[in-house]
Design a protein around this motif. Structure first.
Motif, PDB file in Angstrom:
ATOM      1  N   MET A  62      39.804  53.061  41.860  1.00  0.00           N
ATOM      2  CA  MET A  62      41.407  51.956  42.236  1.00  0.00           C
ATOM      3  C   MET A  62      40.790  50.888  42.922  1.00  0.00           C
ATOM      4  N   ILE A  63      41.242  49.853  42.241  1.00  0.00           N
ATOM      5  CA  ILE A  63      41.304  48.555  43.342  1.00  0.00           C
ATOM      6  C   ILE A  63      42.512  47.985  43.579  1.00  0.00           C
ATOM      7  N   GLU A  64      42.715  47.427  44.660  1.00  0.00           N
ATOM      8  CA  GLU A  64      43.949  47.271  45.639  1.00  0.00           C
ATOM      9  C   GLU A  64      43.764  45.613  46.189  1.00  0.00           C
ATOM     10  N   ILE A  65      44.683  45.047  45.855  1.00  0.00           N
ATOM     11  CA  ILE A  65      44.273  43.691  46.127  1.00  0.00           C
ATOM     12  C   ILE A  65      45.820  42.843  46.399  1.00  0.00           C
ATOM     13  N   TYR A  66      45.580  42.754  48.193  1.00  0.00           N
ATOM     14  CA  TYR A  66      45.934  42.244  48.828  1.00  0.00           C
ATOM     15  C   TYR A  66      46.561  40.571  48.661  1.00  0.00           C
ATOM     16  N   LEU A  67      47.384  39.606  48.337  1.00  0.00           N
ATOM     17  CA  LEU A  67      47.308  38.318  47.814  1.00  0.00           C
ATOM     18  C   LEU A  67      48.701  37.504  48.284  1.00  0.00           C
ATOM     19  N   VAL A 124      32.484  44.628  41.077  1.00  0.00           N
ATOM     20  CA  VAL A 124      31.379  45.248  41.686  1.00  0.00           C
ATOM     21  C   VAL A 124      30.616  46.689  41.778  1.00  0.00           C
ATOM     22  N   THR A 125      29.397  46.575  41.117  1.00  0.00           N
ATOM     23  CA  THR A 125      28.978  47.863  40.500  1.00  0.00           C
ATOM     24  C   THR A 125      28.197  48.718  41.088  1.00  0.00           C
ATOM     25  N   ASP A 126      27.828  48.598  42.506  1.00  0.00           N
ATOM     26  CA  ASP A 126      26.540  49.078  43.479  1.00  0.00           C
ATOM     27  C   ASP A 126      27.050  49.438  45.094  1.00  0.00           C
ATOM     28  N   GLU A 127      26.841  50.315  45.472  1.00  0.00           N
ATOM     29  CA  GLU A 127      27.315  50.562  47.055  1.00  0.00           C
ATOM     30  C   GLU A 127      27.118  49.587  47.747  1.00  0.00           C
ATOM     31  N   SER A 128      25.749  48.868  47.947  1.00  0.00           N
ATOM     32  CA  SER A 128      25.489  47.907  48.838  1.00  0.00           C
ATOM     33  C   SER A 128      26.584  46.663  48.826  1.00  0.00           C
ATOM     34  N   TYR A 129      27.941  46.610  47.562  1.00  0.00           N
ATOM     35  CA  TYR A 129      28.825  45.610  47.534  1.00  0.00           C
ATOM     36  C   TYR A 129      27.450  44.217  47.437  1.00  0.00           C
ATOM     37  N   SER A 167      45.058  33.029  49.776  1.00  0.00           N
ATOM     38  CA  SER A 167      44.080  34.383  50.601  1.00  0.00           C
ATOM     39  C   SER A 167      44.664  35.709  49.686  1.00  0.00           C
ATOM     40  N   ALA A 168      43.622  36.434  49.615  1.00  0.00           N
ATOM     41  CA  ALA A 168      42.989  37.995  49.202  1.00  0.00           C
ATOM     42  C   ALA A 168      41.938  38.434  49.951  1.00  0.00           C
ATOM     43  N   VAL A 169      42.813  40.077  49.808  1.00  0.00           N
ATOM     44  CA  VAL A 169      41.830  40.668  50.765  1.00  0.00           C
ATOM     45  C   VAL A 169      41.797  42.109  49.360  1.00  0.00           C
ATOM     46  N   VAL A 170      40.660  42.244  49.038  1.00  0.00           N
ATOM     47  CA  VAL A 170      40.509  43.325  47.771  1.00  0.00           C
ATOM     48  C   VAL A 170      39.221  44.508  48.691  1.00  0.00           C
ATOM     49  N   TYR A 171      40.164  45.550  48.231  1.00  0.00           N
ATOM     50  CA  TYR A 171      39.387  47.246  48.282  1.00  0.00           C
ATOM     51  C   TYR A 171      39.248  47.500  46.916  1.00  0.00           C
ATOM     52  N   ASN A 172      38.233  47.510  46.934  1.00  0.00           N
ATOM     53  CA  ASN A 172      37.270  48.482  45.796  1.00  0.00           C
ATOM     54  C   ASN A 172      37.241  50.246  46.032  1.00  0.00           C
ATOM     55  N   TYR A 173      37.489  50.807  44.936  1.00  0.00           N
ATOM     56  CA  TYR A 173      37.782  51.890  45.801  1.00  0.00           C
ATOM     57  C   TYR A 173      36.956  52.902  45.240  1.00  0.00           C
ATOM     58  N   ALA A 174      35.882  52.282  44.135  1.00  0.00           N
ATOM     59  CA  ALA A 174      34.593  52.883  43.550  1.00  0.00           C
ATOM     60  C   ALA A 174      33.771  53.343  44.311  1.00  0.00           C
ATOM     61  N   TYR A 175      33.433  52.911  45.171  1.00  0.00           N
ATOM     62  CA  TYR A 175      32.661  53.812  46.492  1.00  0.00           C
ATOM     63  C   TYR A 175      33.106  54.437  47.567  1.00  0.00           C
ATOM     64  N   ASP A 176      32.582  54.534  48.739  1.00  0.00           N
ATOM     65  CA  ASP A 176      33.108  55.319  49.571  1.00  0.00           C
ATOM     66  C   ASP A 176      32.889  54.126  50.550  1.00  0.00           C
ATOM     67  N   CYS A 177      33.489  53.261  50.437  1.00  0.00           N
ATOM     68  CA  CYS A 177      33.650  52.298  51.028  1.00  0.00           C
ATOM     69  C   CYS A 177      34.779  51.978  51.805  1.00  0.00           C
ATOM     70  N   ASP A 178      34.690  51.584  53.439  1.00  0.00           N
ATOM     71  CA  ASP A 178      35.639  51.776  54.583  1.00  0.00           C
ATOM     72  C   ASP A 178      36.168  50.620  54.982  1.00  0.00           C
ATOM     73  N   PHE A 179      35.889  49.101  53.969  1.00  0.00           N
ATOM     74  CA  PHE A 179      36.558  47.998  54.167  1.00  0.00           C
ATOM     75  C   PHE A 179      37.041  47.546  52.963  1.00  0.00           C
ATOM     76  N   GLY A 180      37.787  46.045  52.811  1.00  0.00           N
ATOM     77  CA  GLY A 180      38.014  45.320  52.183  1.00  0.00           C
ATOM     78  C   GLY A 180      37.279  43.585  52.432  1.00  0.00           C
ATOM     79  N   VAL A 181      36.993  43.199  51.488  1.00  0.00           N
ATOM     80  CA  VAL A 181      37.176  41.879  50.951  1.00  0.00           C
ATOM     81  C   VAL A 181      37.784  40.634  51.155  1.00  0.00           C
ATOM     82  N   LEU A 182      37.720  39.891  52.577  1.00  0.00           N
ATOM     83  CA  LEU A 182      38.529  38.583  52.225  1.00  0.00           C
ATOM     84  C   LEU A 182      37.892  37.445  50.841  1.00  0.00           C
ATOM     85  N   VAL A 183      38.694  37.240  50.586  1.00  0.00           N
ATOM     86  CA  VAL A 183      38.333  35.293  50.247  1.00  0.00           C
ATOM     87  C   VAL A 183      39.316  34.697  50.308  1.00  0.00           C
TER      88      VAL A 183
END
Length: 225
Positions: free
Chosen positions: A1-6, A193-198, A162-178
């Motif tokens: 799941m992808i969650e976007i705060y815009l 994004v397709t790998d765990e290293s973001y 501005s946006a904060v994007v949470y991509n829950y495809a991987y076990d990441c506990d952070f979002g990315v601010l753009v």
């Protein structure tokens, strides 16, 4: 799941264009069930603070020291923000439709903002106008707006879009601010994004420096979830 705060200017032309690009991308990429089975959730949050008001004044060629114009602009954008929150009380889709209609009318067509305009636009998308008008005057709408501003402060948001994007495809506990220019394109890259290293944007890896991450001139930050 992808969650976007815009975080957007509810009357802004640039935000309107960015939103349309992003919604078109989401529809094309995830609009059918045979594509990646990802669910995308949007949260559109109107943003109003001293910096955003100053930025709008600068864009319009208005002296930042003009207190009367600053107060008028703040009052107008704040009122439009409450309209958007009232519209969202009738569902995310209605809220999104209304926001885009309002931005198109005021930001793109230069129609002066007014409460009558907001009501006309909300009725045009098939919303319950009586309920909209009642909600618009309620304390719940104001509380919802101030809750949005609190979220923005906690996420370090100071400008729109501005946006904060949470991509829950991987076990990441952070979002990315753009933020800044080319926001829509950067969000698209984060969704794909397709790998765990973001690793994104020409393979650049974002490194942790604590609860908040930065990558210098790229205008990206990682925020702890």
């Amino acid at each position: 799941m992808i969650e976007i705060y815009l975080f957007v200017n509810p009357l802004g032309k640039y935000c309107f264009n960015m939103e349309r690009q992003l919604l078109q991308f989401i529809e094309e990429e995830y609009g059918t069930t045979n594509l990646k089975n990802k669910k995308v959730q949007f949260r559109f949050l109107p943003l109003v603070n001293l910096q955003t008001i100053g930025d709008v004044m600068q864009t319009r060629g208005v002296d930042r020291q003009d207190l009367e114009e600053r107060n008028n602009l703040f009052s107008t954008i704040y009122s439009a923000s409450l309209d958007c929150k009232a519209a969202q009380f009738q569902g995310k889709k209605k809220g999104r439709q209304f926001l885009i209609k309002l931005q198109e009318a005021v930001g793109c067509k230069d129609i002066p903002y007014s409460q009558a305009l907001s009501e006309e636009l909300f009725a045009s998308i098939g919303g319950d106008l009586a309920m909209f008008k009642e909600d618009r005057q309620s304390e719940f709408v104001k509380e919802a707006f101030f809750s949005d501003q609190k979220i923005a402060r906690e996420m370090g948001i100071t400008k729109h879009p501005s946006a904060v994007v949470y991509n829950y495809a991987y076990d990441c506990d952070f979002g990315v601010l753009v933020e800044g220019t080319n926001t829509a394109h950067r969000i698209q890259e984060l969704c794909k994004v397709t790998d765990e290293s973001y690793q994104i944007f020409t393979g650049q890896q974002l490194h942790t420096t604590g609860s908040k991450f930065t990558t210098g001139a790229s205008h990206l930050s990682l925020l702890s979830n």
